[in-house]
Structures are given as structure tokens and as C-alpha cells.
Design a protein around this motif. Structure first.
Motif, PDB file in Angstrom:
ATOM      1  N   LYS A 166      -1.135  -5.819   0.416  1.00 42.14           N
ATOM      2  CA  LYS A 166      -0.043  -4.975   0.901  1.00 42.14           C
ATOM      3  C   LYS A 166       1.289  -5.391   0.256  1.00 42.14           C
ATOM      4  CE  LYS A 166       2.488  -3.816   5.140  1.00 42.14           C
ATOM      5  NZ  LYS A 166       2.684  -4.132   6.560  1.00 42.14           N
ATOM      6  N   GLU A 167       1.569  -6.693   0.246  1.00 42.84           N
ATOM      7  CA  GLU A 167       2.809  -7.199  -0.354  1.00 42.84           C
ATOM      8  C   GLU A 167       2.895  -6.869  -1.841  1.00 42.84           C
ATOM      9  OE1 GLU A 167       3.030 -11.391   0.443  1.00 42.84           O
ATOM     10  OE2 GLU A 167       3.045 -11.085   2.622  1.00 42.84           O
ATOM     11  N   MET A 168       1.773  -7.021  -2.543  1.00 46.75           N
ATOM     12  CA  MET A 168       1.756  -6.758  -3.985  1.00 46.75           C
ATOM     13  C   MET A 168       2.007  -5.278  -4.279  1.00 46.75           C
ATOM     14  SD  MET A 168      -1.362  -9.283  -5.206  1.00 46.75           S
ATOM     15  CE  MET A 168      -1.187  -9.091  -6.980  1.00 46.75           C
ATOM     16  N   LEU A 169       1.487  -4.417  -3.421  1.00 44.92           N
ATOM     17  CA  LEU A 169       1.701  -2.973  -3.606  1.00 44.92           C
ATOM     18  C   LEU A 169       3.154  -2.599  -3.288  1.00 44.92           C
ATOM     19  CD1 LEU A 169      -0.023  -0.373  -4.287  1.00 44.92           C
ATOM     20  CD2 LEU A 169       0.127   0.093  -1.850  1.00 44.92           C
ATOM     21  N   GLU A 170       3.671  -3.159  -2.207  1.00 45.46           N
ATOM     22  CA  GLU A 170       5.051  -2.851  -1.802  1.00 45.46           C
ATOM     23  C   GLU A 170       6.063  -3.363  -2.823  1.00 45.46           C
ATOM     24  OE1 GLU A 170       5.140  -4.419   2.181  1.00 45.46           O
ATOM     25  OE2 GLU A 170       4.447  -2.522   3.062  1.00 45.46           O
ATOM     26  N   ALA A 171       5.728  -4.442  -3.523  1.00 51.56           N
ATOM     27  CA  ALA A 171       6.605  -4.972  -4.576  1.00 51.56           C
ATOM     28  C   ALA A 171       6.727  -3.988  -5.742  1.00 51.56           C
ATOM     29  CB  ALA A 171       6.082  -6.312  -5.074  1.00 51.56           C
ATOM     30  N   GLN A 172       5.768  -3.049  -5.822  1.00 43.82           N
ATOM     31  CA  GLN A 172       5.800  -2.029  -6.872  1.00 43.82           C
ATOM     32  C   GLN A 172       6.525  -0.760  -6.410  1.00 43.82           C
ATOM     33  OE1 GLN A 172       1.798  -1.571  -8.797  1.00 43.82           O
ATOM     34  NE2 GLN A 172       1.272  -3.359  -7.557  1.00 43.82           N
ATOM     35  N   GLY A 173       7.115  -0.815  -5.201  1.00 44.54           N
ATOM     36  CA  GLY A 173       7.906   0.304  -4.705  1.00 44.54           C
ATOM     37  C   GLY A 173       7.152   1.291  -3.837  1.00 44.54           C
ATOM     38  N   HIS A 174       5.882   1.000  -3.538  1.00 48.07           N
ATOM     39  CA  HIS A 174       5.072   1.901  -2.705  1.00 48.07           C
ATOM     40  C   HIS A 174       4.995   1.369  -1.280  1.00 48.07           C
ATOM     41  CE1 HIS A 174       3.933   4.094  -6.275  1.00 48.07           C
ATOM     42  NE2 HIS A 174       3.483   2.992  -6.840  1.00 48.07           N
ATOM     43  N   SER A 175       4.527   2.208  -0.367  1.00 43.70           N
ATOM     44  CA  SER A 175       4.365   1.739   1.018  1.00 43.70           C
ATOM     45  C   SER A 175       2.890   1.775   1.422  1.00 43.70           C
ATOM     46  CB  SER A 175       5.202   2.596   1.983  1.00 43.70           C
ATOM     47  OG  SER A 175       4.802   3.940   1.929  1.00 43.70           O
ATOM     48  N   TRP A 176       2.549   0.899   2.331  1.00 40.95           N
ATOM     49  CA  TRP A 176       1.163   0.692   2.781  1.00 40.95           C
ATOM     50  C   TRP A 176       1.066   1.078   4.247  1.00 40.95           C
ATOM     51  CZ3 TRP A 176      -3.184  -2.339   0.741  1.00 40.95           C
ATOM     52  CH2 TRP A 176      -4.136  -2.699   1.689  1.00 40.95           C
ATOM     53  N   LYS A 177       0.106   1.928   4.551  1.00 43.26           N
ATOM     54  CA  LYS A 177      -0.155   2.289   5.944  1.00 43.26           C
ATOM     55  C   LYS A 177      -1.518   1.712   6.302  1.00 43.26           C
ATOM     56  CE  LYS A 177      -0.266   6.269   9.075  1.00 43.26           C
ATOM     57  NZ  LYS A 177      -0.253   7.748   9.138  1.00 43.26           N
ATOM     58  N   LEU A 227      -2.680   0.873  -6.399  1.00 42.12           N
ATOM     59  CA  LEU A 227      -3.538   0.049  -5.538  1.00 42.12           C
ATOM     60  C   LEU A 227      -4.815  -0.334  -6.285  1.00 42.12           C
ATOM     61  CD1 LEU A 227      -4.298  -1.124  -2.704  1.00 42.12           C
ATOM     62  CD2 LEU A 227      -5.350   1.092  -2.222  1.00 42.12           C
ATOM     63  N   ALA A 228      -5.445   0.649  -6.921  1.00 41.86           N
ATOM     64  CA  ALA A 228      -6.681   0.404  -7.673  1.00 41.86           C
ATOM     65  C   ALA A 228      -6.446  -0.642  -8.764  1.00 41.86           C
ATOM     66  CB  ALA A 228      -7.183   1.705  -8.289  1.00 41.86           C
ATOM     67  N   LYS A 229      -5.337  -0.497  -9.476  1.00 39.77           N
ATOM     68  CA  LYS A 229      -4.993  -1.443 -10.543  1.00 39.77           C
ATOM     69  C   LYS A 229      -4.775  -2.848  -9.972  1.00 39.77           C
ATOM     70  CE  LYS A 229      -1.240  -2.404 -13.821  1.00 39.77           C
ATOM     71  NZ  LYS A 229       0.028  -1.915 -14.397  1.00 39.77           N
ATOM     72  N   THR A 230      -4.040  -2.933  -8.862  1.00 40.43           N
ATOM     73  CA  THR A 230      -3.683  -4.226  -8.269  1.00 40.43           C
ATOM     74  C   THR A 230      -4.905  -4.997  -7.785  1.00 40.43           C
ATOM     75  OG1 THR A 230      -1.562  -3.285  -7.586  1.00 40.43           O
ATOM     76  CG2 THR A 230      -2.217  -5.334  -6.523  1.00 40.43           C
ATOM     77  N   ILE A 231      -5.878  -4.284  -7.208  1.00 43.22           N
ATOM     78  CA  ILE A 231      -7.077  -4.933  -6.663  1.00 43.22           C
ATOM     79  C   ILE A 231      -7.807  -5.757  -7.726  1.00 43.22           C
ATOM     80  CG2 ILE A 231      -9.436  -4.448  -5.827  1.00 43.22           C
ATOM     81  CD1 ILE A 231      -8.174  -2.163  -4.137  1.00 43.22           C
ATOM     82  N   LEU A 232      -7.822  -5.242  -8.968  1.00 41.42           N
ATOM     83  CA  LEU A 232      -8.564  -5.956 -10.014  1.00 41.42           C
ATOM     84  C   LEU A 232      -7.694  -6.860 -10.882  1.00 41.42           C
ATOM     85  CD1 LEU A 232     -11.509  -3.773 -11.391  1.00 41.42           C
ATOM     86  CD2 LEU A 232     -11.567  -6.070 -10.463  1.00 41.42           C
ATOM     87  N   THR A 233      -6.446  -7.081 -10.486  1.00 42.79           N
ATOM     88  CA  THR A 233      -5.631  -8.040 -11.241  1.00 42.79           C
ATOM     89  C   THR A 233      -6.127  -9.455 -10.965  1.00 42.79           C
ATOM     90  OG1 THR A 233      -4.019  -8.218  -9.431  1.00 42.79           O
ATOM     91  CG2 THR A 233      -3.518  -6.633 -11.192  1.00 42.79           C
ATOM     92  N   PRO A 234      -6.059 -10.345 -11.956  1.00 44.43           N
ATOM     93  CA  PRO A 234      -6.476 -11.733 -11.728  1.00 44.43           C
ATOM     94  C   PRO A 234      -5.737 -12.385 -10.555  1.00 44.43           C
ATOM     95  CG  PRO A 234      -6.202 -11.330 -14.081  1.00 44.43           C
ATOM     96  CD  PRO A 234      -5.710 -10.095 -13.372  1.00 44.43           C
ATOM     97  N   GLU A 235      -4.457 -12.025 -10.359  1.00 43.29           N
ATOM     98  CA  GLU A 235      -3.665 -12.624  -9.275  1.00 43.29           C
ATOM     99  C   GLU A 235      -4.284 -12.321  -7.913  1.00 43.29           C
ATOM    100  OE1 GLU A 235      -1.218 -11.938 -12.826  1.00 43.29           O
ATOM    101  OE2 GLU A 235      -2.438 -10.588 -11.621  1.00 43.29           O
ATOM    102  N   PHE A 236      -4.584 -11.038  -7.662  1.00 38.89           N
ATOM    103  CA  PHE A 236      -5.164 -10.680  -6.363  1.00 38.89           C
ATOM    104  C   PHE A 236      -6.587 -11.202  -6.237  1.00 38.89           C
ATOM    105  CE2 PHE A 236      -7.633  -7.900  -3.560  1.00 38.89           C
ATOM    106  CZ  PHE A 236      -6.982  -8.192  -2.369  1.00 38.89           C
ATOM    107  N   GLN A 237      -7.358 -11.112  -7.322  1.00 39.98           N
ATOM    108  CA  GLN A 237      -8.731 -11.596  -7.304  1.00 39.98           C
ATOM    109  C   GLN A 237      -8.807 -13.067  -6.885  1.00 39.98           C
ATOM    110  OE1 GLN A 237     -12.032 -10.133  -8.438  1.00 39.98           O
ATOM    111  NE2 GLN A 237     -10.875  -8.429  -7.573  1.00 39.98           N
ATOM    112  N   GLU A 238      -7.863 -13.855  -7.360  1.00 43.49           N
ATOM    113  CA  GLU A 238      -7.848 -15.281  -7.003  1.00 43.49           C
ATOM    114  C   GLU A 238      -7.535 -15.481  -5.521  1.00 43.49           C
ATOM    115  OE1 GLU A 238      -6.228 -18.737  -9.501  1.00 43.49           O
ATOM    116  OE2 GLU A 238      -4.610 -18.426  -8.039  1.00 43.49           O
TER     117      GLU A 238
END
Length: 416
Positions: free
Chosen positions: A44-55, A317-328
Motif C-alpha cells: 500500500k505504501e509503495m503504491l501511494e508513493a507513486q501518487g495512487h490511493s489504495w482501498k 500495482l501489478a508492476k510494484t508487486i514484482l519489483t525486487p524491493e516488494f518481493q524481498e
């Protein structure tokens, strides 16, 4: 005053740009406790840092049955969430009904096909198009053991089925429950598929549970699978029926039982109890399955949306899920391993390192197989039919392996 006017207009313009860019993703999941909830918070934080909101659309219930009921209602009424935690063949079923969105542009830009094994990406695709994104990989065919208990009984932690029964007898003689187990259908199936992987081998395992090959389902080898599986019931305590998996894990932790066959989510229980892998507990492949890897994948399917900004947020969101940062972050919390094979694993423990090494090697050798017990190998209908045969046989003192095999072949044929 002019300075303030300029500042005000700049802020207004920046705000307008952010509003134009910002979209909302509503995410349906059932990760509501412990490390899982913490991981969702990071996403959620990683997505919001990109300017989007999470519900957040969290529906409690570890297996996700409640979440799927809610999802069906929402989808049928024309108001699905942007993303939903769905796995295995259910992804293809939703895509076949026309509900899911195409993620090929994200996958191509992020080179998903290079970073993720084909056996995983195939589950995420429908007719060759990405419609879902994988979050992690669980290895299911693990044996968890308490070395102090084995030492006390003068027994060896088993690496083969023959060794399993020798050690189980020694543990039993020492007044220790050899195999911690919860008598629930999915747990019975977890042990059953580990035995099947050993006896059938990876190729015939796939033929039986992925391709539903009648010759393998009806074979003498399958009779042997049921025979060995039944023999294991002699080393489970009488209080097993209805026991949750984590209670069985705690029996191994506190020395009441010697070992458990369970997926790598069990590791979280050991770690939470302050136990150290390799010292207080050991993780080994389930007996006879060294070099083989039964996988279970968590994933998010992306639903068709009409709002353009929300589509942008969904793709982010799809892109962020597979980033090495989130994966770790996610997999350190969950006990699983990253789905990417190009990850830096320096922060992971010895069990995870073994898991990743086998994940990569088995992908090359053909020994990376989908879990039947956890919904990756086949449809929910076939899985349910197998569950019934397996658990009824396991709990029937007079169960006949040959009869069970005949039933198995019949129900799979009817359900597929």
C-alpha cells in the motif's frame, strides 16, 4: 502578494497534475494477520508513493472461501475490485468469463518472462496473455523436525520413506508422537501428494494430477502411494481430527511430536517462537523428494476497469508487486520465497536459501510441479473429488488401497 499568487497557482497546478495522475485501486485479499498484514501495508505504501490511493478490501479467512463469495457477488453486479487474490485454475476461469484485464504491456516493459519461470507465468496467463501477477512461491513438500527430540529417541531425521518408518517406530517407542498432523482434508492431501511425488516421480505426478491420465491414476504405483500413505496414519495421535496446521506445528516446536509434513508457512511458527533454523529445528524435503519442488503460488488477478486513472493505478500495482524491493519485504514476512529467480537472497535464512536453490534447479530438471492439495495442479472440482477419496480412505481403518485407486480414477474422470 504576487509571490503568494504565483505560489498559489503553482500549488494548484501541481495538485491538478497529481489528481490527473492519481487513480485508486481496490484490493480484495484475505491477508489479515501478522506478517501478511504487514506485507500488505508495505505494498500500500509503495503504491501511494507513486501518487495512487489504495482501498483495502480485506475479507478474513485463511483459505479465502469467504473472499471468493464476496468477489462473485461484486463481479456479477458489475462492480469488481481492481485486484483480487486468486490463484491457480480459478484465474483462467475468471479470464474465460471475460472479467480480467490484459497486463501484457506491463509484463513486457518489466521483462517478467525473463525473471519468472514459465511454469509460474503459465498460471498467470490466459490464451497467452497476462491477466494476473504472482506474489510469491511456497514450497509445499517440506519436512519440519525437532532435532532434540530425534536425539532423545536415538532416531535419525528421515530423508527417505523407509527411513521415515524406522525413525517413526523409535519415536513412538520413546513416547513421542512421530508425525504431528491436523486431520483436515487439505492437510491429508498435503501429506498424500508428498508421498505421491516420491513414489510416482515428477513426470507421473504431473500425469496424474495435472493431465488426469487414467493409466497413472489407476496404476500399481498409485496403489503403492495409498498403501504407504495409510501406513503413516499409524504414527499420528488420536487427537488429530480437526486440528489446525499451526497447532500441529507447535507440537513439533515444544517437543511433543518429532516432525510435520507441511508447506513453508510453518517456518513462521518456529521463527515466531524464537527458534533458529538449523539449530532448534530443521527443514528437509519431504521423505524421498530431494531435488523436487511442489509449488503453491499466491497471486493477484486484475479485473477490467472503465476508469482510465484507475487502470493506471492498477498497472502500477501489478508492476510494484514484482519489483525486487516488494518481493524481498513480502517474502521475508511470509516465510515463502520470491517468485523472481534473479533476487539477492542475502537477507533470507537457510531454509529459504535451500528452497530457492531447489526452485531454480527443479525448474531446469522438470521436477518443479504444481501442488494438487493447494489448488495449483487442477480445478477446484477435481481437487474436491480427490480430497474426498484421500481423506475418507485415510480415516477408514478398513480402507483398501486398491478400492481407493479405483474410486480416485472414477471421480477424477467425472469431475474433469
Amino acid at each position: 502578494m504576487r509571490k503568494f499568487a504565483t505560489l498559489a497557482s503553482t500549488l494548484a497546478l501541481t495538485s491538478a497534475i497529481n489528481l490527473a495522475y492519481a487513480g485508486e485501486v481496490e484490493v480484495l485479499h484475505w491477508w489479515t494477520s501478522g506478517g501478511e498484514a504487514k506485507s500488505v501495508g508495505v505494498l500500500k505504501e509503495m503504491l501511494e508513493a507513486q501518487g495512487h490511493s489504495w482501498k483495502d478490501f480485506a475479507v478474513a479467512g485463511g483459505g479465502g472461501e469467504s473472499a471468493m463469495t464476496v468477489l462473485k457477488t461484486r463481479a456479477i453486479s458489475g462492480n469488481p475490485p481492481a485486484a483480487a487474490q486468486i490463484k491457480g485454475h480459478d484465474i483462467q476461469e475468471w479470464a474465460d468469463l471475460g472479467f480480467l484485464s490484459n497486463l501484457n504491456d506491463v509484463a513486457k516493459a518489466e521483462k517478467w518472462d525473463d525473471a519468472v519461470p514459465a511454469v509460474v507465468t503459465n498460471v498467470m496467463k490466459f490464451n497467452g496473455d497476462y491477466v494476473a501477477v504472482p506474489v510469491n512461491v511456497h514450497r509445499v513438500n517440506w519436512l519440519w523436525a525437532n532435532p532434540a527430540v530425534f536425539e532423545k529417541a536415538g532416531a535419525k531425521i528421515p530423508t527417505t520413506m523407509d527411513e521415515f518408518f524406522v525413525s517413526a517406530e523409535k519415536l513412538k517407542a520413546a513416547g513421542i508422537i512421530p508425525l504431528a498432523h491436523g486431520g483436515q482434508a487439505w492437510q491429508d492431501a498435503t501429506v498424500f501428494e508428498a508421498v505421491a511425488l516420491d513414489i510416482l516421480g515428477s513426470e507421473d505426478y504431473n500425469k496424474a494430477f495435472v493431465m488426469h491420465d487414467d493409466a497413472v491414476l489407476s496404476s500399481d504405483k498409485m496403489v503403492e502411494v495409498f498403501t504407504v500413505f495409510k501406513k503413516m496414519s499409524n504414527y499420528i495421535d488420536s487427537d488429530s481430527p480437526g486440528r489446525d496446521w499451526n497447532i500441529a506445528t507447535s507440537m513439533v516446536i515444544n517437543g511433543q511430536a518429532g516432525m510435520q509434513i507441511m508447506g513453508d508457512w510453518a517456518k513462521g511458527e518456529f521463527v515466531a517462537a524464537g527458534k533458529i533454523p538449523g539449530k532448534d529445528f530443521v527443514c528437509l524435503p519431504a521423505p524421498g523428494t530431494d531435488g523436487q519442488f511442489t509449488f503453491n503460488i499466491d497471486s493477484f488477478a486484475m479485473f477490467e476497469l472503465s476508469n482510465a486513472d484507475n487502470v493506471k493505478a492498477q498497472k502500477a500495482l501489478a508492476k510494484t508487486i514484482l519489483t525486487p524491493e516488494f518481493q524481498e519485504v513480502f517474502n521475508l514476512n511470509k516465510g515463502s520465497i520470491p517468485v523472481r529467480t534473479d533476487m539477492d537472497m542475502s537477507k533470507f535464512d537457510s531454509c529459504a536459501l535451500d528452497s530457492m536453490a531447489t526452485f531454480k534447479a527443479s525448474n531446469q530438471s522438470g521436477d518443479l510441479v504444481p501442488s494438487m492439495a493447494h489448488g495449483l495442479a487442477t480445478t477446484g472440482y477435481v481437487q474436491g473429488a480427490i480430497y474426498d477419496v484421500v481423506t475418507n480412505f485415510f480415516n477408514d481403518p478398513d480402507g483398501d488401497p486398491k478400492e481407493a485407486v479405483t474410486k480416485l480414477a472414477r471421480v477424477v474422470k467425472a469431475a474433469k
